[in-house]
Design an enzyme around this catalytic site. Structure first.
Site, PDB file in Angstrom:
ATOM      1  N   LYS A 273      -3.907   2.955  -2.565  1.00 28.45           N
ATOM      2  CA  LYS A 273      -5.280   3.148  -2.076  1.00 28.45           C
ATOM      3  C   LYS A 273      -5.249   4.338  -1.160  1.00 28.45           C
ATOM      4  O   LYS A 273      -4.465   4.409  -0.226  1.00 28.45           O
ATOM      5  CB  LYS A 273      -5.752   1.924  -1.278  1.00 28.45           C
ATOM      6  CG  LYS A 273      -6.289   0.836  -2.111  1.00 28.45           C
ATOM      7  CD  LYS A 273      -7.672   0.398  -1.647  1.00 28.45           C
ATOM      8  CE  LYS A 273      -8.325  -0.546  -2.624  1.00 28.45           C
ATOM      9  NZ  LYS A 273      -8.883   0.172  -3.759  1.00 28.45           N
TER      10      LYS A 273
ATOM     11  N   ASP B   2       0.844  -1.196   0.000  1.00 26.64           N
ATOM     12  CA  ASP B   2       0.000   0.000   0.000  1.00 26.64           C
ATOM     13  C   ASP B   2       0.877   1.242   0.000  1.00 26.64           C
ATOM     14  O   ASP B   2       2.044   1.197   0.392  1.00 26.64           O
ATOM     15  CB  ASP B   2      -0.885   0.020   1.261  1.00 26.64           C
ATOM     16  CG  ASP B   2      -2.030  -0.967   1.155  1.00 26.64           C
ATOM     17  OD1 ASP B   2      -2.239  -1.508   0.059  1.00 26.64           O
ATOM     18  OD2 ASP B   2      -2.700  -1.190   2.170  1.00 26.64           O
TER      19      ASP B   2
ATOM     20  N   MET C 148      -9.087   7.605   8.859  1.00 30.13           N
ATOM     21  CA  MET C 148      -9.606   8.258   7.649  1.00 30.13           C
ATOM     22  C   MET C 148     -10.615   9.345   8.017  1.00 30.13           C
ATOM     23  O   MET C 148     -11.663   9.463   7.387  1.00 30.13           O
ATOM     24  CB  MET C 148     -10.235   7.212   6.711  1.00 30.13           C
ATOM     25  CG  MET C 148      -9.205   6.212   6.202  1.00 30.13           C
ATOM     26  SD  MET C 148      -9.911   4.839   5.302  1.00 30.13           S
ATOM     27  CE  MET C 148     -10.337   3.715   6.627  1.00 30.13           C
TER      28      MET C 148
END
Ligand code: SAH
Length: 254
Positions: free
Chosen positions: A63, A41, A176
């Site tokens: 991502k 990632d 997030m």
């Protein structure tokens, strides 16, 4: 390549921790140094990527919340393709693979293809960020539960049990949560959370450019406004010591 060699293809899901090499487990290190293909990632720390053997194929499967990303089906296809060709594949994810890591989708693709896999757990960002601010994530008499929540999901800003979270003493690690900070702030206040609830944002946790922003619920949206790196919101926690007045002891680097 013989059929016997092909049959040895396997996938190790490795949690890389939040960034610093100090947070990588010995098991993760071993799996990485034995890898023939590493699919990682974007958030995996550069020091950790340096452990990948030069002979290994290294693939970034980016991502990022709301940003450009490799479709999950393409990532699944890559993992299955390389492992199916007999390679020792490491799927390297930031933090712990089992926390907002889309681990299940990849495992299902491997199971469907009959490819063996195992998981090497990693240190999740919440643990590292709590350590940075000198706090524990649970505390007797304050919170008997820790919530691990995401700021957004596939449908957009993620709905949560706002009423439960709004109760005094609740603690949540919000992953997030930058883009949804104003939404989270609004929802919690609407459900009765005190505007003075402590909230700490840790950007680039465990990395050299780590930054702590101490805020309250009412200042949360402003607190995240200027941040450009990955950030975690520790709702219900303040830094144990005011960073400016009494800096936390940094580990000596010999
Ligand atoms: N599996 C990871 C989380 C992946 S979701 C884990 O267990 O930590 C990606 C989110 O994790 C980012 O949006 C951010 O909220 C958080 N994150 C990852 N690395 C971080 C870091 N070094 N500092 C702060 N937040 C980080």
């Amino acid at each position: 390549m013989t059929d016997a060699r092909k049959a040895l293809g396997q996938v190790v899901f490795v949690g890389a921790g939040p960034g610093s090499i100090d947070h990588l487990t010995m098991g993760a290190c071993r799996a990485l140094t034995q890898a023939e293909v590493v699919i990682h990632d974007r958030l995996v720390g550069p020091e950790i990527l340096e452990l990948i053997p030069p002979s290994a194929t290294r693939i970034e499967a980016g991502k990022e919340g709301f940003g450009p990303s490799t479709p999950q089906s393409a990532i699944n296809g890559m993992i299955v393709g390389h492992a199916g060709a007999g390679k020792r594949v490491v799927r390297l994810k930031s933090g712990d693979s089992g926390i907002f890591g889309r681990l299940d989708e990849e495992i299902e693709a491997l199971d469907e293809a009959g490819i063996p896999w195992r998981i090497v757990p990693g240190l999740t960002t919440a643990a590292a960020a709590a350590a940075t601010i000198g706090q524990s994530l649970t505390k007797r008499g304050r919170n008997a539960a820790l919530r691990i929540v995401t700021g957004h999901d596939m449908a957009g800003f993620a709905e949560q049990d706002w009423r439960g979270l709004a109760r005094a003493g609740e603690v949540a690690a919000i992953y997030m949560g930058k883009k949804s900070a104003r939404f989270i702030q609004g929802r919690l206040m609407m459900h009765g959370a005190s505007p003075e609830t402590p909230v700490t944002v840790v950007e680039n946790a465990s990395r050299a450019d780590e930054r702590i922003v101490a805020a309250t619920l009412v200042t949360l949206a402003d607190a995240v406004a200027g941040l450009t790196g990955p950030a975690i919101v520790l709702y219900g926690l303040a830094p144990r010591r005011a960073a400016a007045a009494l800096p936390l002891l940094k580990e000596a680097t010999a």
